[in-house]
Design an enzyme around this catalytic site. Structure first.
Site, PDB file in Angstrom:
ATOM      1  N   LYS A  46       0.829  -1.202   0.000  1.00 47.80           N
ATOM      2  CA  LYS A  46       0.000   0.000   0.000  1.00 47.80           C
ATOM      3  C   LYS A  46       0.875   1.270   0.000  1.00 47.80           C
ATOM      4  O   LYS A  46       2.095   1.173   0.032  1.00 47.80           O
ATOM      5  CB  LYS A  46      -0.954  -0.043   1.208  1.00 47.80           C
ATOM      6  CG  LYS A  46      -1.999  -1.188   1.094  1.00 47.80           C
ATOM      7  CD  LYS A  46      -3.048  -0.886   0.079  1.00 47.80           C
ATOM      8  CE  LYS A  46      -4.043  -1.957  -0.305  1.00 47.80           C
ATOM      9  NZ  LYS A  46      -4.477  -2.998   0.579  1.00 47.80           N
TER      10      LYS A  46
HETATM   11  C1  LIG Z   1      -5.656  -3.878   1.017  1.00 46.73           C
HETATM   12  C2  LIG Z   1      -7.112  -3.640   1.049  1.00 46.73           C
HETATM   13  C3  LIG Z   1      -7.904  -3.906   2.183  1.00 46.73           C
HETATM   14  C4  LIG Z   1      -7.431  -4.649   3.393  1.00 46.73           C
HETATM   15  O1  LIG Z   1      -6.257  -4.294   3.917  1.00 46.73           O
HETATM   16  P1  LIG Z   1      -5.313  -5.394   4.591  1.00 46.73           P
HETATM   17  O2  LIG Z   1      -4.333  -4.568   5.337  1.00 46.73           O
HETATM   18  O3  LIG Z   1      -4.694  -6.178   3.484  1.00 46.73           O
HETATM   19  O4  LIG Z   1      -6.137  -6.239   5.487  1.00 46.73           O
HETATM   20  C5  LIG Z   1      -9.236  -3.535   2.152  1.00 46.73           C
HETATM   21  N1  LIG Z   1      -9.779  -2.991   1.071  1.00 46.73           N
HETATM   22  C6  LIG Z   1      -9.072  -2.748  -0.046  1.00 46.73           C
HETATM   23  C7  LIG Z   1      -9.748  -2.110  -1.203  1.00 46.73           C
HETATM   24  C8  LIG Z   1      -7.720  -3.086  -0.098  1.00 46.73           C
HETATM   25  O5  LIG Z   1      -7.032  -2.873  -1.214  1.00 46.73           O
END
Ligand SMILES: *Cc1c(COP(=O)(O)O)cnc(C)c1O
Length: 374
Positions: free
Chosen positions: A179
């Site tokens: 991210k």
């Molecule tokens: C990455 C993501 C999540 C969840 O995050 P995690 O840290 O991987 O649990 C939720 N929604 C979207 C759209 C994502 O891309």
């Protein structure tokens, strides 16, 4: 190999983690407290760190009382994490359609699915853009719904001069490895609602009341009470040590993401088949670069041919209303989602890509589309 996405880690993150290891206090303590304070200052709203973005969404739902029998509106075109976070509370995620230009929630479609059991709406800031955020809050107001923003893609994005998370109801971020910033895994819940803040603080530590406050003052809870279901969803000092450095580096990381996005846009500009989504790139920190390839019939073959050229690609996401676990509760077809999904392709986007990498990706795609029967 040009990777689709990756973490961007320097020596500073390694030193930061090493310092935590030297202190031999790896759980939730000083570093998590510091990371939360830095995040709160950066965003302009209190932030509570948890183990991942999915946990953030689940705790946000739980904190506003969402549970068995309730329904939450959410776009089908999102990571399954959004859906799982809702169903983890016992509630039902109601798959909604998207807008063709931004791939974000279509408010008209969402409003048509509201029933007396609908308690909240979860807009997903697809690729980092906020879509019709004003309309979503108006809709929520009309129908007395809570808004839980899935801002997993949108860390650092600004709207009307304010950071995402600085305004609105409840906003959840993810710090997973790929991210906009990472803490290894991790995430946070951001809100100005004091009741929600306290519920999330306690629920991330098995519901042990005021355990957060104890840990942050170097104490421990021996004599405590529990009044609601909690989870083991807190963040560790090791994770926070990475996150603190990533937040320091964010000005550079975010500009790199924007610059890469702009290069792709300039190359695909006016292409008759390859269309990028609408996104206000001066104010958005993009998480993914998504194109819609009009008339694409064989994405799998295209991805294979790109891979042969040393380029990883992906697609975001498999629509949730087609997954077995959610299909039974959502027998609907979603016109725009169903039509667009086979034509979506995500191209490499991470801060370590060079300009020549980006040119190679874009020109390879253009050449394959022109010459192959795809
Ligand atoms: C990455 C993501 C999540 C969840 O995050 P995690 O840290 O991987 O649990 C939720 N929604 C979207 C759209 C994502 O891309």
């Amino acid at each position: 190999m040009i990777r689709l996405s990756k973490s961007t880690i320097t020596n500073a993150e390694k030193v930061s983690v090493s310092n935590v290891l030297d202190k031999e206090y790896l759980g939730m303590g000083d570093e998590v407290n510091k990371f939360e304070n830095l995040l709160s200052d950066f965003i302009g709203s209190p932030a509570i760190c948890v183990s991942n973005g999915t946990a953030a969404l689940q705790l946000a739902c739980q904190a506003v009382g969402i549970g068995l029998g309730d329904k939450v509106l959410v776009q089908s075109l999102t990571y399954v994490a959004s859906f799982q976070a809702i169903s983890a509370t016992g509630a039902t995620p109601v798959a909604c359609d998207i807008k063709e230009n931004t791939l974000t929630l279509n408010c008209i479609d969402a409003e048509s699915r509201i029933t007396p059991n609908t308690k909240a709406i979860m807009p997903v800031h697809y690729a980092g853009g906020v879509g019709d955020i004003d309309e979503i809050y108006q809709l929520a107001k009309r129908h007395n719904l809570r808004v839980i923003e899935d801002a997993a893609h949108a860390f650092g994005t600004e709207y009307r001069g304010k950071k995402i998370g600085c305004f609105g109801d409840i906003v959840c971020f993810s710090f997973d490895g790929i991210k906009n910033i990472t803490s290894g895994e991790g995430g946070c819940v951001v809100t100005k609602d004091k009741k929600v803040l306290q519920k999330v603080r306690d629920a991330r530590l098995l519901g042990v009341e005021k355990d957060t406050e104890k840990r942050f003052s170097g104490d421990r809870s021996w004599d405590f009470n529990v009044t609601s279901q909690g989870w083991r969803y807190h963040m560790s000092n090791i994770m926070a040590a990475i996150g603190i450095v990533q937040l320091e580096r964010f000005p550079l990381l975010s500009v790199k993401r924007q610059d890469i996005y702009k290069i792709y846009n300039s190359i695909f500009h006016n292409h008759n088949q390859i269309k990028s989504i609408e996104l206000d790139i001066e104010n958005v920190i993009p998480h993914i670069y998504v194109v819609r390839i009009k008339g694409l019939k064989n994405r799998e073959l295209l991805q294979k041919k790109m891979l042969e050229l040393g380029i990883q690609t992906g697609y975001h996401y498999q629509p949730n209303h087609l997954l077995d676990f959610y299909r039974v509760r959502n027998e609907n077809t979603l016109l725009v989602t169903d039509a667009i999904f086979p034509e979506l392709l995500s191209l490499p986007l991470h801060p370590d890509l060079t300009k020549s990498d980006v040119h190679k990706v874009a020109t390879s795609l253009i050449r394959l589309i022109a010459n192959e029967n795809l």
